[in-house]
Every structure is written in structure tokens, then in C-alpha cells.
Design a protein around this motif. Structure first.
Motif, mmCIF file in Angstrom:
data_model
loop_
_atom_site.group_PDB
_atom_site.id
_atom_site.type_symbol
_atom_site.label_atom_id
_atom_site.label_comp_id
_atom_site.label_asym_id
_atom_site.label_seq_id
_atom_site.Cartn_x
_atom_site.Cartn_y
_atom_site.Cartn_z
ATOM 1 N N LEU A 43 -2.569 0.720 7.718
ATOM 2 C CA LEU A 43 -2.429 2.086 8.237
ATOM 3 C C LEU A 43 -2.183 2.070 9.741
ATOM 4 C CD1 LEU A 43 -5.124 4.361 6.522
ATOM 5 C CD2 LEU A 43 -2.648 4.688 6.498
ATOM 6 N N PHE A 91 0.835 -1.205 0.000
ATOM 7 C CA PHE A 91 0.000 0.000 0.000
ATOM 8 C C PHE A 91 0.868 1.254 0.000
ATOM 9 C CE2 PHE A 91 -3.332 -2.839 1.923
ATOM 10 C CZ PHE A 91 -4.285 -2.661 0.928
ATOM 11 N N SER A 121 -1.900 7.941 1.075
ATOM 12 C CA SER A 121 -3.305 7.622 1.358
ATOM 13 C C SER A 121 -4.167 8.883 1.332
ATOM 14 C CB SER A 121 -3.419 6.929 2.715
ATOM 15 O OG SER A 121 -2.669 5.729 2.731
ATOM 16 N N LEU A 169 -11.032 5.919 -1.181
ATOM 17 C CA LEU A 169 -11.166 5.145 0.053
ATOM 18 C C LEU A 169 -12.610 5.111 0.522
ATOM 19 C CD1 LEU A 169 -8.128 6.569 2.080
ATOM 20 C CD2 LEU A 169 -8.163 4.667 0.446
ATOM 21 N N VAL A 184 -7.631 7.977 8.070
ATOM 22 C CA VAL A 184 -6.583 8.864 7.555
ATOM 23 C C VAL A 184 -6.677 10.227 8.239
ATOM 24 C CG1 VAL A 184 -5.773 10.122 5.508
ATOM 25 C CG2 VAL A 184 -6.320 7.685 5.339
ATOM 26 N N PHE A 242 -6.263 -2.653 4.268
ATOM 27 C CA PHE A 242 -5.695 -1.312 4.158
ATOM 28 C C PHE A 242 -5.707 -0.611 5.517
ATOM 29 C CE2 PHE A 242 -6.547 3.278 3.478
ATOM 30 C CZ PHE A 242 -5.306 3.628 2.950
ATOM 31 N N GLY A 294 0.010 2.851 -3.195
ATOM 32 C CA GLY A 294 -1.211 3.547 -2.842
ATOM 33 C C GLY A 294 -2.387 2.588 -2.911
ATOM 34 N N TYR A 295 -3.476 2.961 -2.281
ATOM 35 C CA TYR A 295 -4.642 2.082 -2.220
ATOM 36 C C TYR A 295 -5.138 1.692 -3.612
ATOM 37 C CZ TYR A 295 -9.345 0.376 -1.379
ATOM 38 O OH TYR A 295 -10.466 -0.397 -1.371
ATOM 39 N N SER A 328 -12.107 4.210 6.060
ATOM 40 C CA SER A 328 -10.685 4.444 5.791
ATOM 41 C C SER A 328 -10.383 5.933 5.720
ATOM 42 C CB SER A 328 -10.280 3.758 4.488
ATOM 43 O OG SER A 328 -10.436 2.360 4.583
#
Length: 195
Positions: free
Chosen positions: A65, A26, A116, A123, A131, A61, A30-31, A127
Motif C-alpha cells: 500500500l 494485492f 483494499s 484487514l 487505508v 500488504f 485483494g488482500y 492496515s
């Protein structure tokens, strides 16, 4: 190294190591670009093991994180714990943690939280909230340290925001191939202007 063994006809693996590897996928892609194929390749797990252990991609994910925060946020907390004689020292200590992480050849360039944040529209709601909460936590940590160094409340809020912005900029610049000297220059100049 992933610990895969065959016991009683079932594969056993190190869940923490698999999560660390997923975090790196990730972090690197990135996602949006962290496909299930890339996640299975990166973790060394089949789809069934990946889903059975971590749930769907969104859940994996968020766990990645959280693992990232558990790994790096204590380093920021320790750097900010001081005592620091002035705001410049607080900013320098915070950004040095960022520079150290960026310089680590064992991890991808940049910052998982930063990449993210740039992909927030992709997202799910949970999620996105995570973040935001992680960024807010870092900002609050900075404000508290700046106030402890004698900065007024309004100035501490402004400096915390600017320092956080510099932190995220360093992550982006590192992914763009800027040298470690360039990144150190940005961090030093930001710290000087915070005094």
C-alpha cells in the motif's frame, strides 16, 4: 524483471521489484484472495525469502500500500498543483490521473486502495488505519486544490468527497469491464457538474 543471481551460494534479488510485484498481486486479488502461494508465484520468491524480506502477509500488504501511494499520490499532487481557474478544472485534472492509471496495460484494473477499502473487515487494525489515512490524504489534497481555485470551504469539502467517490467508482467500473469511453464520460460529467 526480477534480478535473481547466485552469488556465494546465496540467491540475490531486487527487493524493490519483488515489492512491486507483490503490490500487483494485492491489487489484482485483494488482500483476502492474495494467498501466500499467489504472492510467491507473483514475486518469484520462495516462502522463506518472502517472509525473511518482508515479514508476514499483513506487513507485506502495508508495504505494498505504501509503495502504491509513493507511486501514484505524487501524480495526483502534481495534477492538483495548478493553477486551476475553477473547480471543474481541479476535478478534471484529478480524475484524469485516475483514467491514465486505469488505461495503463502494465497494471491490474481498478485501484489497490479501492479494493483494499472494500475488504476492510479482513484487514488487521494497522492496515485498516493505513487505508483510512491514505483516503483521508487524497481527500485533503482535493479540498486544498479546490479552495485554491476559489471554492468556499464547505463547497470544497463537498466537492472533494464527491470527486473521491467518483474516483473510487471509476476503479470499480474498470474492474467490471466498462470501456474507457464510458469511464471518460463519467469523469467528464463529474467535472462539468463541479463548475
Amino acid at each position: 524483471m526480477s534480478k535473481l543471481t547466485n552469488m556465494a551460494g546465496r540467491k540475490q534479488f531486487d527487493v524493490d521489484e519483488a515489492l512491486r510485484r507483490a503490490m500487483h498481486v494485492f491489487w489484482r486479488w485483494g488482500y483476502s484472495e492474495a494467498s501466500i502461494d499467489r504472492l510467491t508465484e507473483g514475486t518469484g520468491l520462495g516462502r522463506g525469502s518472502l517472509y525473511g524480506t518482508f515479514g508476514d502477509k499483513n506487513t507485506l500488504f502495508r508495504k505494498s500500500l505504501q509503495r502504491y501511494a509513493q507511486t501514484y499520490h505524487p501524480l495526483y499532487d502534481q495534477a492538483l498543483s495548478g493553477p486551476h481557474s475553477n473547480p471543474s478544472a481541479v476535478v478534471a485534472a484529478y480524475l484524469q490521473v485516475t483514467l491514465n492509471r486505469i488505461a495503463d496495460p502494465a497494471v491490474p484494473d481498478g485501484c489497490l486502495l479501492t479494493v483494499s477499502a472494500t475488504q476492510l473487515p479482513a484487514l488487521d487494525t494497522e492496515s485498516q488505519a493505513l487505508v483510512h489515512a491514505m483516503i483521508d490524504g487524497l481527500r485533503a489534497m482535493l479540498e486544498q486544490a479546490l479552495r485554491a481555485a476559489g471554492t468556499g470551504e464547505q463547497e470544497a469539502a463537498e466537492l472533494a468527497l464527491c470527486t473521491l467517490a467518483t474516483n473510487k467508482s471509476l476503479a470499480v467500473l474498470s474492474r467490471a469491464g466498462f470501456s474507457s469511453d464510458d469511464l471518460a464520460t463519467v469523469a467528464a460529467a463529474t467535472a462539468r457538474r463541479s463548475g
